[in-house]
Design a protein around this motif. Sequence first.
Motif, PDB file in Angstrom:
ATOM      1  N   ALA A 291       0.929  -1.153  -0.157  1.00  0.00           N
ATOM      2  CA  ALA A 291      -0.174  -0.141  -0.073  1.00  0.00           C
ATOM      3  C   ALA A 291       0.832   1.165   0.109  1.00  0.00           C
TER       4      ALA A 291
ATOM      5  N   ARG B  56      -3.060   0.309  -5.180  1.00  0.00           N
ATOM      6  CA  ARG B  56      -4.509  -0.066  -4.916  1.00  0.00           C
ATOM      7  C   ARG B  56      -4.687   0.426  -3.678  1.00  0.00           C
ATOM      8  N   THR B  57      -3.969   0.712  -2.674  1.00  0.00           N
ATOM      9  CA  THR B  57      -4.556   1.256  -1.341  1.00  0.00           C
ATOM     10  C   THR B  57      -3.705   2.327  -0.780  1.00  0.00           C
TER      11      THR B  57
ATOM     12  N   ALA C 214     -10.593   3.722   8.738  1.00  0.00           N
ATOM     13  CA  ALA C 214     -10.190   2.274   8.391  1.00  0.00           C
ATOM     14  C   ALA C 214     -10.315   1.375   9.262  1.00  0.00           C
TER      15      ALA C 214
ATOM     16  N   ALA D 238      -8.287   5.333   5.190  1.00  0.00           N
ATOM     17  CA  ALA D 238      -7.779   4.457   3.956  1.00  0.00           C
ATOM     18  C   ALA D 238      -8.617   4.887   2.833  1.00  0.00           C
TER      19      ALA D 238
ATOM     20  N   SER E 198      -9.293   3.231  -1.355  1.00  0.00           N
ATOM     21  CA  SER E 198      -9.118   2.163  -2.239  1.00  0.00           C
ATOM     22  C   SER E 198      -9.023   3.001  -3.552  1.00  0.00           C
TER      23      SER E 198
ATOM     24  N   LEU F  85     -10.441  -3.216  -0.015  1.00  0.00           N
ATOM     25  CA  LEU F  85      -9.435  -2.789   1.012  1.00  0.00           C
ATOM     26  C   LEU F  85      -8.945  -3.829   1.636  1.00  0.00           C
TER      27      LEU F  85
END
Length: 151
Positions: A56, A91-92, A110, A129, A131, A137
């Motif tokens: 991430a 992606r995160t 999150a 968080a 995505s 996630l």
Amino acid sequence: MNLAAFETAGEADLVDALRRDPAARLPGLSYVAEAPDGTPVAHALLTRCHVDGVPAVALAPCAVLPGYQKCGAGGAVFRALLQAAREAGERTAIVLGHPPYYPRFGFVPAAARFGILPPRPWPDEAFMALSLDGSPLPRGTVHHAAAFGIT
């Protein structure tokens, strides 16, 4: 810029340490926003972190010169940086930040919602968080680069 935006040199020192750390540094994911005259006014940095074993990115540190705060410079640099991360296949994204500010970029708390846990106790509303690609996630504990001193 970090020296002007913060009360101590801690964030500037952290940026320097992250840039020296090959495990943290992500080429092309450090952005600066400029005023119309070319003066750098905002900076944001994404570094490698992991949610347990899943890669991430961590959004931090971020700085805006005091005279340019609340003018959109920070938002512009964040949006561009997050888009670059998407284009790079990230992606995160994870951030520990001001709860009223980061949700405008899509960040959500999150721990309670997604089972993404901070490396140490932090207020859930400040640990967020995003995505970047619309995928679910990952779940687990976030592990930041060693320079953060919280791994």
